[in-house]
Design a protein around this motif. Structure first.
Motif, mmCIF file in Angstrom:
data_model
loop_
_atom_site.group_PDB
_atom_site.id
_atom_site.type_symbol
_atom_site.label_atom_id
_atom_site.label_comp_id
_atom_site.label_asym_id
_atom_site.label_seq_id
_atom_site.Cartn_x
_atom_site.Cartn_y
_atom_site.Cartn_z
ATOM 1 N N THR A 1 16.909 9.338 3.545
ATOM 2 C CA THR A 1 15.814 10.415 3.625
ATOM 3 C C THR A 1 14.621 9.705 2.617
ATOM 4 O O THR A 1 13.354 9.933 3.151
ATOM 5 C CB THR A 1 16.288 11.750 3.204
ATOM 6 N N GLN A 2 14.851 9.187 1.569
ATOM 7 C CA GLN A 2 13.957 8.512 0.751
ATOM 8 C C GLN A 2 13.252 7.373 1.675
ATOM 9 O O GLN A 2 11.971 7.151 1.680
ATOM 10 C CB GLN A 2 14.305 8.016 -0.565
ATOM 11 N N ALA A 3 13.964 6.650 2.179
ATOM 12 C CA ALA A 3 13.227 5.543 2.898
ATOM 13 C C ALA A 3 12.389 5.780 4.124
ATOM 14 O O ALA A 3 11.301 5.441 4.377
ATOM 15 C CB ALA A 3 14.508 4.547 3.480
ATOM 16 N N GLY A 4 12.831 7.128 4.658
ATOM 17 C CA GLY A 4 11.847 7.783 5.711
ATOM 18 C C GLY A 4 10.754 8.254 5.470
ATOM 19 O O GLY A 4 9.755 8.296 5.933
ATOM 20 N N ALA A 5 10.903 8.619 3.954
ATOM 21 C CA ALA A 5 9.568 9.228 3.316
ATOM 22 C C ALA A 5 8.764 8.314 2.927
ATOM 23 O O ALA A 5 7.620 8.543 1.883
ATOM 24 C CB ALA A 5 10.211 10.052 2.215
ATOM 25 N N ALA A 6 8.772 6.838 2.910
ATOM 26 C CA ALA A 6 7.964 5.641 2.578
ATOM 27 C C ALA A 6 6.529 5.797 3.177
ATOM 28 O O ALA A 6 5.821 5.083 2.558
ATOM 29 C CB ALA A 6 8.665 4.691 2.574
ATOM 30 N N THR A 7 6.389 6.598 4.141
ATOM 31 C CA THR A 7 4.986 6.612 4.777
ATOM 32 C C THR A 7 3.815 6.963 3.822
ATOM 33 O O THR A 7 4.299 7.989 2.979
ATOM 34 C CB THR A 7 4.978 7.254 6.053
ATOM 35 N N SER A 8 2.659 6.538 3.648
ATOM 36 C CA SER A 8 1.710 6.963 2.894
ATOM 37 C C SER A 8 0.629 7.700 3.498
ATOM 38 O O SER A 8 0.562 7.550 4.737
ATOM 39 C CB SER A 8 0.874 5.345 2.423
ATOM 40 N N SER A 9 0.132 8.745 3.026
ATOM 41 C CA SER A 9 -0.818 9.676 3.603
ATOM 42 C C SER A 9 -1.991 8.622 3.780
ATOM 43 O O SER A 9 -3.215 9.392 4.652
ATOM 44 C CB SER A 9 -1.093 10.686 2.411
ATOM 45 N N PHE A 10 -2.314 7.627 3.488
ATOM 46 C CA PHE A 10 -3.103 6.816 3.895
ATOM 47 C C PHE A 10 -3.049 5.787 5.242
ATOM 48 O O PHE A 10 -3.703 5.000 5.670
ATOM 49 C CB PHE A 10 -3.822 6.141 2.767
ATOM 50 N N ASP A 11 -1.659 5.794 5.548
ATOM 51 C CA ASP A 11 -1.449 4.956 6.774
ATOM 52 C C ASP A 11 -2.665 5.286 7.818
ATOM 53 O O ASP A 11 -2.834 6.383 8.094
ATOM 54 C CB ASP A 11 -0.168 5.247 7.285
ATOM 55 N N GLY A 12 -2.751 4.058 8.676
ATOM 56 C CA GLY A 12 -3.503 4.210 9.888
ATOM 57 C C GLY A 12 -4.555 3.188 9.801
ATOM 58 O O GLY A 12 -4.702 2.059 9.058
ATOM 59 N N GLU B 1 0.236 5.775 -3.837
ATOM 60 C CA GLU B 1 0.065 7.051 -3.120
ATOM 61 C C GLU B 1 -1.043 8.047 -3.870
ATOM 62 O O GLU B 1 -1.486 8.722 -2.894
ATOM 63 C CB GLU B 1 1.523 8.038 -3.413
ATOM 64 N N ALA B 2 -1.548 7.803 -4.856
ATOM 65 C CA ALA B 2 -2.721 8.410 -5.681
ATOM 66 C C ALA B 2 -3.907 7.916 -5.041
ATOM 67 O O ALA B 2 -5.090 8.569 -5.307
ATOM 68 C CB ALA B 2 -2.755 8.317 -6.941
ATOM 69 N N ALA C 1 -11.670 -12.786 -2.490
ATOM 70 C CA ALA C 1 -12.361 -11.646 -3.141
ATOM 71 C C ALA C 1 -11.203 -10.856 -3.576
ATOM 72 O O ALA C 1 -10.408 -10.534 -2.687
ATOM 73 C CB ALA C 1 -13.434 -10.920 -2.209
ATOM 74 N N VAL C 2 -11.398 -10.076 -4.690
ATOM 75 C CA VAL C 2 -10.411 -9.395 -5.176
ATOM 76 C C VAL C 2 -10.953 -7.747 -5.084
ATOM 77 O O VAL C 2 -12.253 -7.773 -5.553
ATOM 78 C CB VAL C 2 -10.019 -9.547 -6.568
ATOM 79 N N VAL C 3 -10.262 -6.923 -4.587
ATOM 80 C CA VAL C 3 -10.960 -5.794 -4.259
ATOM 81 C C VAL C 3 -10.075 -4.521 -5.053
ATOM 82 O O VAL C 3 -8.935 -4.326 -4.911
ATOM 83 C CB VAL C 3 -11.038 -5.306 -2.790
ATOM 84 N N PHE C 4 -11.008 -3.768 -5.794
ATOM 85 C CA PHE C 4 -10.569 -2.596 -6.263
ATOM 86 C C PHE C 4 -11.244 -1.319 -5.902
ATOM 87 O O PHE C 4 -12.321 -1.240 -5.526
ATOM 88 C CB PHE C 4 -10.499 -2.680 -7.874
ATOM 89 N N GLY C 5 -10.344 -0.159 -6.007
ATOM 90 C CA GLY C 5 -11.088 1.089 -5.721
ATOM 91 C C GLY C 5 -10.358 2.172 -5.419
ATOM 92 O O GLY C 5 -9.098 2.167 -5.847
ATOM 93 N N ARG C 6 -10.676 3.119 -4.635
ATOM 94 C CA ARG C 6 -9.862 4.164 -4.294
ATOM 95 C C ARG C 6 -9.840 5.036 -3.092
ATOM 96 O O ARG C 6 -11.183 4.952 -2.639
ATOM 97 C CB ARG C 6 -10.016 5.476 -5.478
ATOM 98 N N LEU C 7 -8.991 5.118 -2.312
ATOM 99 C CA LEU C 7 -9.156 6.332 -1.229
ATOM 100 C C LEU C 7 -8.881 7.733 -1.376
ATOM 101 O O LEU C 7 -8.025 7.931 -2.235
ATOM 102 C CB LEU C 7 -8.181 5.841 0.033
ATOM 103 N N SER C 8 -9.467 8.726 -0.827
ATOM 104 C CA SER C 8 -9.313 9.839 -0.944
ATOM 105 C C SER C 8 -9.564 10.609 0.340
ATOM 106 O O SER C 8 -10.786 10.617 0.803
ATOM 107 C CB SER C 8 -10.362 10.551 -1.987
ATOM 108 N N GLY C 9 -8.504 11.171 0.995
ATOM 109 C CA GLY C 9 -8.535 11.955 2.345
ATOM 110 C C GLY C 9 -9.036 10.710 3.551
ATOM 111 O O GLY C 9 -8.047 10.077 3.509
#
Length: 118
Positions: free
Chosen positions: A20-31, A74-75, A89-97
């Motif tokens: 069940t943990q392996a199935g929960a590996a999807t990220s809310s940012f997938d796509g 995940e954050a 290039a090295v990229v840093f930042g944040r996704l939200s929604g």
């Protein structure tokens, strides 16, 4: 519950829980995401738009011209390496929604990026 049943229940939980943990590996940012890269200097180019995909938090480029590798936590924290030919290039930042932003730096150039979920 008898000792046998308790032991059987504990064994079933121990076997099923990792699956069940392996199935929960999807990220809310997938796509699919559309990323606009902007340089802070005209000498470094006008920027570019790159399509990337995120699967289980892993980032990969959908473009043959630009290679992307890295991950999204995940954050939403992003840590990616973009490369094309010998440029990197090295990229840093944040996704939200459904959007995100951050900075990037290469050997002689820097800039910003914005992203939108497609």
């Amino acid at each position: 519950m008898t000792g046998f049943r308790k032991g059987l229940f504990a064994t079933i939980v121990a076997i099923v829980f990792p699956f069940t943990q392996a199935g929960a590996a999807t990220s809310s940012f997938d796509g699919a995401w559309n990323v606009r890269i902007v340089s802070s200097s005209q000498a470094c180019g006008n920027g570019a738009t790159v399509a990337i995909g995120i699967n289980n938090g892993q980032i990969a480029s959908s473009s043959a011209a630009v290679s992307a590798s890295g991950r999204v936590a995940e954050a939403g924290n992003v840590n990616v390496t973009l490369s094309t030919g010998i440029k990197r290039a090295v990229v840093f930042g944040r996704l939200s929604g459904a959007s995100g932003s951050g900075t990037w730096r290469g050997a002689m150039c820097t800039g910003t990026w914005t992203a939108e979920r497609m």
